[in-house]
Design an enzyme around this catalytic site. Structure first.
Site, PDB file in Angstrom:
ATOM      1  N   GLU A   1      -5.135  -4.977  10.529  1.00  0.00           N
ATOM      2  CA  GLU A   1      -4.087  -3.980  10.734  1.00  0.00           C
ATOM      3  C   GLU A   1      -4.341  -3.243  12.043  1.00  0.00           C
ATOM      4  O   GLU A   1      -5.121  -2.275  12.072  1.00  0.00           O
ATOM      5  CB  GLU A   1      -4.101  -2.955   9.602  1.00  0.00           C
ATOM      6  CG  GLU A   1      -3.824  -3.525   8.234  1.00  0.00           C
ATOM      7  CD  GLU A   1      -3.240  -2.460   7.308  1.00  0.00           C
ATOM      8  OE1 GLU A   1      -2.091  -2.635   6.925  1.00  0.00           O
ATOM      9  OE2 GLU A   1      -3.918  -1.470   7.006  1.00  0.00           O
TER      10      GLU A   1
ATOM     11  N   GLY B   1       2.837   2.213  10.810  1.00  0.00           N
ATOM     12  CA  GLY B   1       3.794   3.307  10.647  1.00  0.00           C
ATOM     13  C   GLY B   1       4.534   3.670  11.920  1.00  0.00           C
ATOM     14  O   GLY B   1       5.224   4.687  11.976  1.00  0.00           O
TER      15      GLY B   1
ATOM     16  N   SER C   1       3.796  -2.221  10.221  1.00  0.00           N
ATOM     17  CA  SER C   1       5.248  -2.272  10.411  1.00  0.00           C
ATOM     18  C   SER C   1       5.870  -3.604   9.997  1.00  0.00           C
ATOM     19  O   SER C   1       6.806  -4.088  10.641  1.00  0.00           O
ATOM     20  CB  SER C   1       5.611  -1.931  11.867  1.00  0.00           C
ATOM     21  OG  SER C   1       5.196  -0.618  12.181  1.00  0.00           O
TER      22      SER C   1
ATOM     23  N   GLU D   1      -6.727   4.637   7.932  1.00  0.00           N
ATOM     24  CA  GLU D   1      -6.521   6.065   7.638  1.00  0.00           C
ATOM     25  C   GLU D   1      -7.764   6.670   6.980  1.00  0.00           C
ATOM     26  O   GLU D   1      -8.052   7.853   7.168  1.00  0.00           O
ATOM     27  CB  GLU D   1      -5.257   6.238   6.773  1.00  0.00           C
ATOM     28  CG  GLU D   1      -4.005   6.008   7.622  1.00  0.00           C
ATOM     29  CD  GLU D   1      -2.823   5.402   6.883  1.00  0.00           C
ATOM     30  OE1 GLU D   1      -2.786   5.449   5.640  1.00  0.00           O
ATOM     31  OE2 GLU D   1      -1.929   4.867   7.574  1.00  0.00           O
TER      32      GLU D   1
ATOM     33  N   GLY E   1       2.991  -1.101   4.264  1.00  0.00           N
ATOM     34  CA  GLY E   1       3.005   0.325   3.950  1.00  0.00           C
ATOM     35  C   GLY E   1       4.409   0.791   3.618  1.00  0.00           C
ATOM     36  O   GLY E   1       4.918   0.571   2.521  1.00  0.00           O
ATOM     37  N   GLY E   2       5.082   1.382   4.600  1.00  0.00           N
ATOM     38  CA  GLY E   2       6.396   2.009   4.381  1.00  0.00           C
ATOM     39  C   GLY E   2       7.387   1.122   3.641  1.00  0.00           C
ATOM     40  O   GLY E   2       8.070   1.588   2.711  1.00  0.00           O
TER      41      GLY E   2
ATOM     42  N   HIS F   1      -9.512   1.187   5.032  1.00  0.00           N
ATOM     43  CA  HIS F   1      -8.212   1.344   5.699  1.00  0.00           C
ATOM     44  C   HIS F   1      -8.386   2.276   6.900  1.00  0.00           C
ATOM     45  O   HIS F   1      -9.180   3.220   6.855  1.00  0.00           O
ATOM     46  CB  HIS F   1      -7.187   1.915   4.712  1.00  0.00           C
ATOM     47  CG  HIS F   1      -5.792   1.852   5.263  1.00  0.00           C
ATOM     48  ND1 HIS F   1      -5.308   2.781   6.153  1.00  0.00           N
ATOM     49  CD2 HIS F   1      -4.805   0.946   5.083  1.00  0.00           C
ATOM     50  CE1 HIS F   1      -4.062   2.450   6.497  1.00  0.00           C
ATOM     51  NE2 HIS F   1      -3.738   1.332   5.842  1.00  0.00           N
TER      52      HIS F   1
ATOM     53  N   ASN G   1       0.862  -1.178   0.000  1.00  0.00           N
ATOM     54  CA  ASN G   1       0.000   0.000   0.000  1.00  0.00           C
ATOM     55  C   ASN G   1       0.904   1.236   0.000  1.00  0.00           C
ATOM     56  O   ASN G   1       1.497   1.561   1.020  1.00  0.00           O
ATOM     57  CB  ASN G   1      -0.893  -0.042   1.252  1.00  0.00           C
ATOM     58  CG  ASN G   1      -1.733   1.211   1.401  1.00  0.00           C
ATOM     59  OD1 ASN G   1      -1.777   2.060   0.503  1.00  0.00           O
ATOM     60  ND2 ASN G   1      -2.405   1.342   2.538  1.00  0.00           N
ATOM     61  N   TRP G   2       0.987   1.886  -1.145  1.00  0.00           N
ATOM     62  CA  TRP G   2       1.901   3.038  -1.261  1.00  0.00           C
ATOM     63  C   TRP G   2       1.368   4.262  -0.520  1.00  0.00           C
ATOM     64  O   TRP G   2       2.072   5.232  -0.356  1.00  0.00           O
ATOM     65  CB  TRP G   2       2.123   3.395  -2.732  1.00  0.00           C
ATOM     66  CG  TRP G   2       2.861   2.366  -3.533  1.00  0.00           C
ATOM     67  CD1 TRP G   2       3.324   1.144  -3.104  1.00  0.00           C
ATOM     68  CD2 TRP G   2       3.250   2.473  -4.913  1.00  0.00           C
ATOM     69  NE1 TRP G   2       3.966   0.494  -4.135  1.00  0.00           N
ATOM     70  CE2 TRP G   2       3.924   1.282  -5.265  1.00  0.00           C
ATOM     71  CE3 TRP G   2       3.077   3.452  -5.890  1.00  0.00           C
ATOM     72  CZ2 TRP G   2       4.437   1.060  -6.552  1.00  0.00           C
ATOM     73  CZ3 TRP G   2       3.585   3.225  -7.173  1.00  0.00           C
ATOM     74  CH2 TRP G   2       4.262   2.045  -7.485  1.00  0.00           C
ATOM     75  N   LYS G   3       0.104   4.245  -0.160  1.00  0.00           N
ATOM     76  CA  LYS G   3      -0.546   5.414   0.449  1.00  0.00           C
ATOM     77  C   LYS G   3      -0.342   6.630  -0.480  1.00  0.00           C
ATOM     78  O   LYS G   3      -0.310   6.439  -1.695  1.00  0.00           O
ATOM     79  CB  LYS G   3      -0.031   5.627   1.871  1.00  0.00           C
ATOM     80  CG  LYS G   3      -0.134   4.323   2.698  1.00  0.00           C
ATOM     81  CD  LYS G   3       0.054   4.499   4.152  1.00  0.00           C
ATOM     82  CE  LYS G   3      -0.109   3.150   4.849  1.00  0.00           C
ATOM     83  NZ  LYS G   3      -0.033   3.212   6.292  1.00  0.00           N
TER      84      LYS G   3
END
Ligand SMILES: O=C(CO)COP(=O)(O)O
Length: 269
Positions: free
Chosen positions: A181, A187, A227, A111, A248-249, A109, A17-19
């Site tokens: 999640e 993150g 993470s 977010e 993610g990251g 998600h 997930n590049w966000k």
């Protein structure tokens, strides 16, 4: 289909997930480097399916690259509208995503829930919409820190699952993916322990089994997200009810994400 463990038919899924990162030019660079790296390291696509979820504005470019170069890489979007079309400024419909040959779309998600006030009813509508358009929803659920500290992570997450899947048929549920999640692990560098991930993922599978039967529950891939890195992925993937990761990251770093995709060659620490 390859199995993570003997007798299990769920193919592991590693979704990046590049966000809100990487424009369409940068997307070309990442997708090319990722596929070269996976080829170079002899990634076996039977052992894990690798998918990227770029921003909407990158999707046409990623589609052209994947189809033009016949890359073994799946792609999809990070969100979809609950509406078909019309006066919904800024929204993207499932038909638009289907036209871009997206295979997946993340819905609910944390977010989106947090910054765009998405509730279970809206997540449910988006899930149903994605399915109706032939796109596999990756339905995201998971508790915040306060809920975890109160020891309520299982009932809280199951209530999100119930809400997101309300009214879906067994056949529809069998076709979707769920991502657990925990918000406190997103993150933050604070990864859930493999046992934490297994506890909730197995509770989700039990709930699917209660509502839709064991055959359906056996088919649904349940991912862990929060993470995930190359140094923790193998022990998380060793859990029987974890069928992949939503990353993610680390999905923005080619070597890291390629290593995560090849979790099957890493030692479970
Ligand atoms: O939210 C996530 C994926 O959807 C997880 O993000 P991180 O891997 O950066 O913690």
């Amino acid at each position: 289909m390859a199995s993570k463990t003997p007798g299990q038919s769920r193919k592991p899924l590693m979704a990046g997930n590049w966000k809100m990162n990487l424009n369409h030019v940068e997307a070309v660079g990442l997708v090319q480097k990722l596929t070269w790296t996976l080829d170079d390291k002899r990634h076996d696509p039977e052992k894990s399916e690798v998918v990227v979820l770029p921003p909407f504005t990158d999707l046409r470019t990623v589609q052209t690259l994947v189809e033009g170069d016949r890359l073994t890489l799946g792609y999809g979007a990070q969100d979809v509208s609950a509406h078909d079309n019309g006066a919904y400024t800024g929204e993207i419909s499932v038909e638009m995503l289907a036209k871009l040959n997206c295979s997946y779309v993340a819905v609910g998600h944390s977010e989106r829930r947090q910054y765009h006030a998405e509730d279970d009813a809206l997540v449910n509508a988006k899930t149903a919409k994605a399915l109706s358009g032939g796109i596999t929803p990756i339905v995201c659920v998971g508790e915040g820190l306060d809920v975890r500290q109160a020891g309520q992570q299982v009932p809280y997450t199951l209530s999100q699952v119930d809400g997101a899947l309300a009214g879906l048929t067994a056949e529809q549920v069998a076709a979707l993916v769920i991502a657990y999640e925990p918000v406190w692990a997103i993150g933050t560098g604070e990864v859930a322990t493999p046992e934490d991930a297994q506890e909730v993922c197995s509770a989700i599978r039990s709930r699917l089994s209660e509502v839709h039967g064991a055959d359906v529950a056996d088919k649904v891939r349940i991912l862990y997200g929060g993470s995930v890195k190359s140094n923790n992925v193998a022990s998380i993937m060793a859990q029987p009810d974890v069928d992949g990761c939503l990353v993610g990251g680390a999905s923005l770093q080619v070597e890291e994400f390629a290593a995560i995709a090849r979790f099957y060659d890493l030692p479970a620490l």
